[in-house]
Design a protein around this motif. Structure first.
Motif, short mmCIF file in Angstrom:
data_model
loop_
_atom_site.label_atom_id
_atom_site.label_comp_id
_atom_site.label_asym_id
_atom_site.label_seq_id
_atom_site.Cartn_x
_atom_site.Cartn_y
_atom_site.Cartn_z
N THR A 42 1.82 -1.51 -3.54
CA THR A 42 2.10 -0.10 -3.23
C THR A 42 1.69 0.23 -1.81
N GLU A 43 0.49 -0.18 -1.45
CA GLU A 43 0.01 0.12 -0.10
C GLU A 43 0.86 -0.58 0.95
N THR A 44 1.21 -1.83 0.67
CA THR A 44 2.04 -2.58 1.61
C THR A 44 3.36 -1.86 1.86
N GLN A 45 3.96 -1.43 0.77
CA GLN A 45 5.26 -0.79 0.92
C GLN A 45 5.16 0.55 1.65
N GLU A 46 4.06 1.25 1.42
CA GLU A 46 3.88 2.51 2.14
C GLU A 46 3.78 2.26 3.63
N LEU A 47 2.99 1.27 3.99
CA LEU A 47 2.82 0.95 5.41
C LEU A 47 4.12 0.47 6.03
N GLN A 48 4.88 -0.30 5.24
CA GLN A 48 6.17 -0.77 5.76
C GLN A 48 7.09 0.39 6.03
N ALA A 49 7.08 1.37 5.13
CA ALA A 49 7.93 2.55 5.32
C ALA A 49 7.52 3.28 6.60
N GLN A 50 6.19 3.39 6.79
CA GLN A 50 5.68 4.04 8.01
C GLN A 50 6.11 3.30 9.26
N ARG A 51 5.93 1.98 9.19
CA ARG A 51 6.29 1.17 10.35
C ARG A 51 7.76 1.32 10.69
N ASN A 52 8.59 1.27 9.66
CA ASN A 52 10.03 1.39 9.89
C ASN A 52 10.37 2.73 10.55
N ALA A 53 9.78 3.80 10.02
CA ALA A 53 10.08 5.13 10.54
C ALA A 53 9.60 5.27 11.98
N ARG A 54 8.37 4.81 12.22
CA ARG A 54 7.79 5.01 13.56
C ARG A 54 8.43 4.09 14.59
N SER A 55 8.81 2.91 14.16
CA SER A 55 9.50 2.02 15.10
C SER A 55 10.84 2.61 15.51
N LYS A 56 11.47 3.21 14.53
CA LYS A 56 12.76 3.82 14.82
C LYS A 56 12.58 5.00 15.80
N ALA A 57 11.56 5.79 15.54
CA ALA A 57 11.26 6.92 16.42
C ALA A 57 10.98 6.43 17.83
N MET A 58 10.31 5.31 17.89
CA MET A 58 9.96 4.75 19.19
C MET A 58 11.21 4.32 19.95
N GLY A 59 12.15 3.76 19.23
CA GLY A 59 13.41 3.37 19.86
C GLY A 59 14.11 4.58 20.44
N LYS A 83 -0.13 -7.02 8.15
CA LYS A 83 -0.11 -8.47 8.05
C LYS A 83 -1.15 -8.97 7.05
N ASP A 84 -2.34 -8.37 7.11
CA ASP A 84 -3.39 -8.73 6.15
C ASP A 84 -2.94 -8.45 4.72
N LEU A 85 -2.38 -7.26 4.55
CA LEU A 85 -1.94 -6.87 3.22
C LEU A 85 -0.87 -7.81 2.68
N GLN A 86 0.06 -8.16 3.53
CA GLN A 86 1.15 -9.03 3.09
C GLN A 86 0.64 -10.41 2.69
N GLU A 87 -0.33 -10.89 3.45
CA GLU A 87 -0.93 -12.18 3.11
C GLU A 87 -1.61 -12.11 1.75
N SER A 88 -2.34 -11.04 1.57
CA SER A 88 -3.04 -10.85 0.31
C SER A 88 -2.04 -10.74 -0.84
N LEU A 89 -0.98 -9.98 -0.62
CA LEU A 89 0.03 -9.80 -1.66
C LEU A 89 0.70 -11.11 -2.05
N SER A 90 1.07 -11.89 -1.04
CA SER A 90 1.77 -13.13 -1.38
C SER A 90 0.82 -14.11 -2.07
N GLY A 91 -0.47 -14.03 -1.76
CA GLY A 91 -1.44 -14.86 -2.45
C GLY A 91 -1.52 -14.49 -3.93
N ILE A 92 -1.58 -13.19 -4.19
CA ILE A 92 -1.64 -12.73 -5.58
C ILE A 92 -0.37 -13.11 -6.32
N GLN A 93 0.76 -12.91 -5.67
CA GLN A 93 2.02 -13.22 -6.32
C GLN A 93 2.16 -14.70 -6.61
N ALA A 94 1.67 -15.53 -5.69
CA ALA A 94 1.74 -16.97 -5.90
C ALA A 94 0.90 -17.37 -7.10
#
Length: 424
Positions: A42-59, A83-94
């Motif tokens: 959940t947290e990863t996806q929230e941050l991804q949404a933020q990153r996507n929105a802000r990167s777009k704004a930056m463009g 990046k930390d979160l994604q690593e942690s997530l993929s570890g859990i999923q694995a």
RNA sequence: GGAGAGGUGGCUGAGUGGCCGAAAGCGGCGGUCUUGAAAACCGUUGACCCGCAAGGGUCCGGGGGUUCGAAUCCCCCCCUCUCCGCCA
């Protein structure tokens, strides 16, 4: 693999059902991992949404010629966190995946509960075990007398659990194979396939042999290939990563292949004769079907295997494997056991299983269900139709005569060009 | 084994840093027209994950890296194709 939703939403019940087949599910571990997975995802996806929105704004800001340095700094920090979160997530999923891959299939409600083969349920018998007016020999003595079966010779080449067949016996082996292939393609509507005998670890994982049964496989070290333990593996994997159209189902395949098994853990079991070999031939039947058809298909498939024994005139019985004896990926299995006069008992010669969506989920084998409007997992079934080496044994032992010669079953006489085998 | 080319949605095939989950065509589905069909025209049409839902996220052979941002740039791997050599 089981539906992941079962481990998420119905964990206790699933554990209970698995216990019936003697499997202990690490429910606590799974529950803990799931909870963490949900939180991190959940947290990863929230941050991804933020990153996507802000990167777009930056463009947009850059295009407008505004100063983007402040934005960049904030996003850089967000990127590190992500990046930390994604690593942690993929570890859990694995880890969850690793656990899931080791969980066996749930058994069908019609499967008897039990702990060993003694609890299997006999469904029916066909044919009468023959009464001999002499002491019947087993296939080892008969084959040796005819000079057509030689374990010592094979031993010199490769060691124990190998055999050489020669002359008429080798021909009988070939005639049996041919007979089965013709029966299934002509009468039962199967498509004959020629397939690889070496497969990738991914394929073997898809059908369920890996990761749990690595010890039972022969592995080519040089190139990470595995020798197939049964044609079920390549035939079922034909549906791998596919979305089949409704009109393409059912698919029914037959293939004759050698099968390779290390038989680790069966030391001392069936050491005499060619009942249990590192290499044996099998004619295998595989169905890929719509879920609603799979149990009807299991009966059909079993009937196709039975037909082989009936036409060969070999007495057999059908048993439903109990929860303690059934294979890893199967929801329900019928074994065909042929009568062996040399052992005075019924021995397995075919195993017909409905794996439901267990293999399909691992293989990503799906079909387009017009009623759902989206892809749905297919059901897969496999059955021996039948094991050639064991059929050879059964013919030799059941058709033996007092002088050690062998009557040729009627359906094989044309191919053998004789009615009796009296020497190799 | 040597040399080269390439891997993008069901298929063909555009796309060399933000406007791209992705043009266009084909195919599929729905409709208009037609006695019916074809043609033509209009519309529609990827998969997966989380979530009751709203919604969000991921995926352009696989993995890693650069970057605020990658189908697009860099590295490694896999696969396919063409030519040469060898060969069942």
């Amino acid at each position: 693999m089981l539906d992941p939703a079962l481990l998420r939403k119905d964990l206790a019940n699933t554990a209970t059902r698995l216990a019936r087949r003697g499997f202990v599910l690490e429910a606590d571990r799974i529950a803990a991992l799931e909870e963490e997975r949900r939180r991190v995802q959940t947290e990863t996806q929230e941050l991804q949404a933020q990153r996507n929105a802000r990167s777009k704004a930056m463009g947009a800001a850059r295009a407008a010629g505004e100063d983007i340095e402040p934005l960049r700094a904030g996003l850089s920090a967000l990127g590190d966190r992500l990046k930390d979160l994604q690593e942690s997530l993929s570890g859990i999923q694995a880890e969850l995946r690793e656990i899931s891959l080791g969980v066996p299939n749930l058994t069908h409600e019609s499967v008897p509960v039990g702990t060993s083969e003694d609890d299997n349920r006999e469904e029916r018998r066909w044919g009468e075990p023959r009464r001999f007016d002499f002491e019947p020999l087993d296939h080892v003595d008969l084959g040796t007398r005819l000079a057509g079966v030689d374990f010592e010779l094979a031993g010199k080449l490769a060691g124990s659990r190998f055999v050489t067949l020669s002359g008429s016996i080798a021909r009988l082996h070939r005639a049996l194979t041919q007979f089965m292939l013709e029966l299934h393609t002509r009468e039962h509507g199967y498509t004959e396939m020629y397939v690889p005998y070496l497969v990738s670890p991914e394929t073997l994982t898809g059908t369920g042999q890996l990761p749990k049964f690595r010890e039972e496989q022969f592995h080519i070290e040089k190139q990470d290939y595995y020798l197939i333990p049964t044609a079920e593996v390549p035939l079922t994997a034909l549906a791998q990563d596919r979305i089949l159209e409704a009109h393409e189902l059912p698919q029914r395949y037959v293939a004759h292949t050698p099968c390779f098994r290390s038989e680790a853990g069966s030391y001392g079991k069936d050491v005499r004769g060619m009942l249990r070999q590192h290499q044996f031939d099998k004619v295998e039947l595989v169905h890929v079907v719509r879920p609603q058809d799979s149990y009807r298909t299991l009966e059909e498939l079993t009937g196709h295997a039975e037909k082989v024994l009936q036409l060969l005139g070999l007495p057999y019985r059908v048993v439903t494997l109990c929860t303690g004896d059934i294979g890893f990926g199967a929801a329900k299995t019928y074994d065909l056991e042929v009568w062996l006069p040399g052992q005075q008992r019924y021995r397995e010669i075919s195993s017909c299983s409905n794996c439901e969506d267990f293999q399909a989920r691992r293989l990503k084998a799906r079909w387009r269900n017009p009623e759902l409007g989206r892809p749905e997992l297919v059901h897969t079934l496999n059955g021996s139709g039948v094991a050639v080496g064991r059929a050879l044994i059964a013919v030799i032992e059941n058709y033996q005569r007092a002088d050690g010669s062998i009557d040729v079953p009627e359906v094989l006489q044309d191919a053998m060009e004789r009615e009796v085998i009296d020497r190799a």
